[in-house]
Design a protein around this motif. Structure first.
Motif, PDB file in Angstrom:
ATOM      1  N   SER A  54      13.152 -20.626  18.173  1.00  0.00           N
ATOM      2  CA  SER A  54      12.109 -19.595  18.106  1.00  0.00           C
ATOM      3  C   SER A  54      11.653 -19.186  19.504  1.00  0.00           C
ATOM      4  O   SER A  54      11.419 -18.007  19.753  1.00  0.00           O
ATOM      5  N   LEU A  55      11.552 -20.146  20.423  1.00  0.00           N
ATOM      6  CA  LEU A  55      11.210 -19.794  21.809  1.00  0.00           C
ATOM      7  C   LEU A  55      12.256 -18.855  22.402  1.00  0.00           C
ATOM      8  O   LEU A  55      11.908 -17.889  23.086  1.00  0.00           O
ATOM      9  N   ALA A  56      13.513 -19.128  22.129  1.00  0.00           N
ATOM     10  CA  ALA A  56      14.591 -18.274  22.643  1.00  0.00           C
ATOM     11  C   ALA A  56      14.502 -16.868  22.049  1.00  0.00           C
ATOM     12  O   ALA A  56      14.670 -15.872  22.767  1.00  0.00           O
ATOM     13  N   ALA A  57      14.228 -16.780  20.754  1.00  0.00           N
ATOM     14  CA  ALA A  57      14.119 -15.464  20.106  1.00  0.00           C
ATOM     15  C   ALA A  57      12.950 -14.665  20.673  1.00  0.00           C
ATOM     16  O   ALA A  57      13.080 -13.461  20.953  1.00  0.00           O
ATOM     17  N   VAL A  58      11.821 -15.320  20.867  1.00  0.00           N
ATOM     18  CA  VAL A  58      10.645 -14.630  21.404  1.00  0.00           C
ATOM     19  C   VAL A  58      10.873 -14.251  22.868  1.00  0.00           C
ATOM     20  O   VAL A  58      10.539 -13.131  23.276  1.00  0.00           O
ATOM     21  N   ALA A  65      11.266  -5.940  25.671  1.00  0.00           N
ATOM     22  CA  ALA A  65      10.112  -5.129  25.265  1.00  0.00           C
ATOM     23  C   ALA A  65       9.695  -4.165  26.373  1.00  0.00           C
ATOM     24  O   ALA A  65       9.932  -4.419  27.556  1.00  0.00           O
ATOM     25  N   PRO A  66       9.034  -3.071  25.989  1.00  0.00           N
ATOM     26  CA  PRO A  66       8.449  -2.174  26.993  1.00  0.00           C
ATOM     27  C   PRO A  66       7.486  -2.965  27.881  1.00  0.00           C
ATOM     28  O   PRO A  66       6.837  -3.897  27.425  1.00  0.00           O
ATOM     29  N   LYS A  74       3.529  -6.725  20.624  1.00  0.00           N
ATOM     30  CA  LYS A  74       4.237  -6.358  19.393  1.00  0.00           C
ATOM     31  C   LYS A  74       5.620  -6.988  19.324  1.00  0.00           C
ATOM     32  O   LYS A  74       6.027  -7.513  18.281  1.00  0.00           O
ATOM     33  N   ALA A  75       6.353  -6.952  20.407  1.00  0.00           N
ATOM     34  CA  ALA A  75       7.712  -7.505  20.409  1.00  0.00           C
ATOM     35  C   ALA A  75       7.699  -9.014  20.205  1.00  0.00           C
ATOM     36  O   ALA A  75       8.491  -9.555  19.421  1.00  0.00           O
ATOM     37  N   ARG A  78       6.433  -9.853  16.526  1.00  0.00           N
ATOM     38  CA  ARG A  78       7.458  -9.482  15.537  1.00  0.00           C
ATOM     39  C   ARG A  78       8.628 -10.454  15.588  1.00  0.00           C
ATOM     40  O   ARG A  78       9.118 -10.911  14.552  1.00  0.00           O
ATOM     41  N   ALA A  79       9.082 -10.796  16.791  1.00  0.00           N
ATOM     42  CA  ALA A  79      10.219 -11.715  16.927  1.00  0.00           C
ATOM     43  C   ALA A  79       9.881 -13.075  16.319  1.00  0.00           C
ATOM     44  O   ALA A  79      10.696 -13.662  15.603  1.00  0.00           O
ATOM     45  N   TYR A  80       8.684 -13.565  16.598  1.00  0.00           N
ATOM     46  CA  TYR A  80       8.311 -14.874  16.071  1.00  0.00           C
ATOM     47  C   TYR A  80       8.188 -14.848  14.550  1.00  0.00           C
ATOM     48  O   TYR A  80       8.726 -15.721  13.857  1.00  0.00           O
ATOM     49  N   ILE A  81       7.479 -13.872  14.029  1.00  0.00           N
ATOM     50  CA  ILE A  81       7.299 -13.795  12.578  1.00  0.00           C
ATOM     51  C   ILE A  81       8.636 -13.591  11.873  1.00  0.00           C
ATOM     52  O   ILE A  81       8.916 -14.240  10.866  1.00  0.00           O
ATOM     53  N   GLU A  82       9.463 -12.717  12.389  1.00  0.00           N
ATOM     54  CA  GLU A  82      10.773 -12.496  11.757  1.00  0.00           C
ATOM     55  C   GLU A  82      11.630 -13.751  11.813  1.00  0.00           C
ATOM     56  O   GLU A  82      12.311 -14.083  10.850  1.00  0.00           O
ATOM     57  N   PHE A  83      11.598 -14.447  12.948  1.00  0.00           N
ATOM     58  CA  PHE A  83      12.375 -15.677  13.059  1.00  0.00           C
ATOM     59  C   PHE A  83      11.857 -16.732  12.083  1.00  0.00           C
ATOM     60  O   PHE A  83      12.630 -17.350  11.361  1.00  0.00           O
TER      61      PHE A  83
END
Length: 180
Positions: A54-58, A65-66, A74-75, A78-83
């Motif tokens: 999860s750390l890698a995904a975030v 991200a912008p 937001k990025a 979203r990455a954490y919740i989706e993962f």
């Protein structure tokens, strides 16, 4: 590890015996103990794998991200919740069983929270330099709110929509970070 991934998520760590793990994995107790010192060590290995992934995904999402506070927030969220929600077992191990396991994962959980707090601080440092609030404590607070939202997703009968979770988490983060 695959058997534990499922059994530790449901029926849960405290209800899963070595015998049940070995039966599910189709291995002998002896083979289990050649790999792990006990079911606690196996839970720690699973938890740490979930946290590292999860750390890698975030981190990847934050890098792509912008370069604005809103874009980073937001990025990352979203990455954490989706993962976490892509596999309910992972979410359950990371947010429910980690707490139910008692002392077993206390240090692992603290290391994970510290790693996420550093990630948040690093990602938002350029945007929160003038804030009078301790940024580490703020990061810990918003991590706690995100954890509680995911526990609600896991345990409630009327499971909130993932989009709604992300929207609420972004709102909380932005309010806490001073970006309304």
């Amino acid at each position: 590890m695959t058997a534990a991934y499922t059994l530790y998520a449901k029926p849960g760590f405290t209800s899963t015996t070595i015998e049940r793990l070995c039966s599910e994995a189709r291995i002998s107790n002896r083979a289990f103990y050649e790999c792990f010192g006990g079911r606690e060590e196996l839970l720690q290995a699973l938890h740490e794998r979930c946290v590292d992934e999860s750390l890698a995904a975030v981190a990847q999402a934050l890098q792509e991200a912008p370069d604005t506070l809103d874009g980073k927030v937001k990025a990352g969220i979203r990455a954490y919740i989706e993962f976490a929600t892509a596999d309910w077992r992972r979410a359950r191990i990371m947010h429910v069983e980690v707490r139910r396991s008692g002392e077993v994962l206390t240090l692992s959980r603290q290391r994970a929270i510290e790693a996420f707090a550093r990630l948040i601080q690093d990602a938002t440092a350029d945007f929160t330099q003038k804030s009078p609030v301790d940024q580490r404590l703020l990061a810990l607070g918003v991590i706690g709110s995100l954890q509680e939202l995911l526990i609600e997703w896991l345990l409630s009968d009327g499971r909130p929509d993932i989009e709604e979770l992300a929207e609420v988490a972004v709102h909380i983060f932005n309010r806490c970070l001073g970006d309304d």
